[in-house]
Design an enzyme around this catalytic site. Structure first.
Site, short mmCIF file in Angstrom:
data_model
loop_
_atom_site.label_atom_id
_atom_site.label_comp_id
_atom_site.label_asym_id
_atom_site.label_seq_id
_atom_site.Cartn_x
_atom_site.Cartn_y
_atom_site.Cartn_z
CG ASN A 1 -29.01 53.28 20.83
OD1 ASN A 1 -28.08 52.58 20.42
ND2 ASN A 1 -29.62 53.03 21.98
CD1 TRP A 2 -28.05 53.79 14.22
CD2 TRP A 2 -26.36 52.80 13.13
NE1 TRP A 2 -27.69 54.60 13.17
CE2 TRP A 2 -26.66 54.02 12.48
CE3 TRP A 2 -25.33 52.01 12.62
CZ2 TRP A 2 -25.96 54.47 11.35
CZ3 TRP A 2 -24.63 52.45 11.50
CH2 TRP A 2 -24.95 53.67 10.87
CE LYS A 3 -32.32 50.77 21.28
NZ LYS A 3 -33.59 50.51 21.91
CG HIS B 1 -29.99 52.42 26.29
ND1 HIS B 1 -30.85 51.35 26.38
CD2 HIS B 1 -30.53 53.25 25.37
CE1 HIS B 1 -31.87 51.53 25.54
NE2 HIS B 1 -31.69 52.68 24.91
CD GLU C 1 -32.35 48.45 24.64
OE1 GLU C 1 -31.30 48.54 23.98
OE2 GLU C 1 -33.47 48.80 24.19
CD GLU D 1 -33.58 56.55 25.56
OE1 GLU D 1 -33.79 56.76 24.37
OE2 GLU D 1 -32.89 55.61 25.97
N GLY E 1 -39.00 51.07 22.30
CA GLY E 1 -39.25 49.96 21.39
C GLY E 1 -40.67 49.41 21.46
CB SER F 1 -41.96 54.87 20.77
OG SER F 1 -41.81 53.52 21.18
N GLY G 1 -34.13 55.03 18.62
CA GLY G 1 -33.69 53.67 18.37
C GLY G 1 -34.22 53.19 17.03
N GLY G 2 -35.35 52.51 17.05
CA GLY G 2 -35.91 51.87 15.86
C GLY G 2 -35.94 52.77 14.63
P1 PGA Z 1 -36.82 53.36 20.36
O1 PGA Z 1 -35.50 53.27 21.25
O2 PGA Z 1 -36.77 54.67 19.61
O3 PGA Z 1 -36.75 52.16 19.45
O4 PGA Z 1 -37.98 53.30 21.31
C1 PGA Z 1 -35.00 54.39 21.92
C2 PGA Z 1 -33.74 54.01 22.67
O5 PGA Z 1 -33.65 52.88 23.13
O6 PGA Z 1 -32.82 54.83 22.82
#
Ligand code: PGA
Length: 273
Positions: A12-14, A107, A109, A179, A185, A224, A245-246
């Site tokens: 997930n590149w956000k 998600h 967010e 998640e 993050g 993470s 994500g990251g």
């Molecule tokens: P993260 O994000 O790996 O940076 O914790 C995961 C996500 O938001 O899907």
């Protein structure tokens, strides 16, 4: 990891890599997928670069031959409607037209920063399936909810909300990403036992309504995930992959996680002692 089930490793590149850097990263993801044919690789770039990334991935892949493994493209969000006066929104069909076959829905967010409710997440899941997009529905508790002992209650409520939609998935693939919000993050991941407990609970809840869905759905862990913790998380019995994500923004890290997943799928034969 479940025997006979291909793990799904999704990036997930956000709101990152919306231009040429996205194309470069996508090219590297194709190489990653080639080296991990036992694993399904999905990337979710920002809207601006979806069509170009989809084009890049299919051009890079060339003729599917032995060992060829496609990178599937996901949207990060969709509007539940088909079309109309919804400034700034993107429909499921538009994602299909851009080359997507997957979409991330709900998600944390989106839920936390943009106020998405369980009902809206359910509507979006239904819209995704209507457009024949495989949804990755995200669920997970906040730190306050975990600390007050509400993890199961919250996650079950979120799963129950999308269950009627998921039950209508037909031939389209479906996935849930567990998640925990406190792990996204933050560098703090759920331990494999913590993840397994919730993944197994989700599968049990689904099995009450539909043993077929419970067996078929892939339940990803997210929060993470990085090369240093991927092996233990991905080895947990009910973990069918990861939403990253990251670490998905860095081809070396994402590639290493895909390699770890592929190795779990086909462990090297141990030498007789
Ligand atoms: P993260 O994000 O790996 O940076 O914790 C995961 C996500 O938001 O899907």
């Amino acid at each position: 990891m479940r025997a006979g089930v291909r793990q799904l490793i999704a990036g997930n590149w956000k709101m990152n890599h919306g231009g040429t850097s996205g194309l470069e990263l996508a090219e590297k993801c194709v190489a990653i997928a080639r080296r991990a044919p036992a694993v399904d690789i999905v990337i979710a770039p920002p809207f601006t670069v979806l069509a170009a990334v989809a084009h890049e991935c299919s051009a890079e892949l060339g003729e599917p031959g032995p060992g060829a493994n496609a990178v599937a493209i996901a949207g990060q969000n969709l509007h539940p409607g088909d079309s109309g006066a919804f400034t700034g929104e993107i429909s499921g069909q538009m994602l299909r037209d851009a080359g997507c076959t997957w979409v991330i829905v709900g998600h944390s967010e989106r839920r936390q920063l943009f106020g998405e409710t369980d009902a809206q997440v359910a509507e979006k899941t239904r819209a995704a399936l209507k457009a024949e997009l495989a949804p990755i529905v995200c669920v997970g508790e906040t730190l306050a909810e975990r600390e007050s002992g509400k993890t199961h209650e919250v996650v079950k409520r979120q799963v129950d909300a999308v269950l009627p939609a998921l039950l209508s998935h037909g031939k389209t693939a479906v996935a849930i990403a567990y998640e925990p919000v406190w792990a996204i993050g933050t560098g703090k991941n759920a331990g494999p036992d913590e993840a397994e407990e919730i993944h197994a609970a989700i599968r049990d809840w689904l099995a009450v309504k539909s043993p077929e869905l419970a067996a078929q759905i892939r339940i990803l862990y997210g929060g993470s995930v990085k090369p240093s913790n991927a092996a233990e998380l991905l080895a947990a019995p009910n973990v069918d992959g990861a939403l990253i994500g990251g670490a998905s923004l860095d081809a070396a890290s994402f590639g290493e996680i895909a390699r770890i997943s592929a190795e779990l799928a086909s462990p090297r034969t141990t030498r007789p002692s």
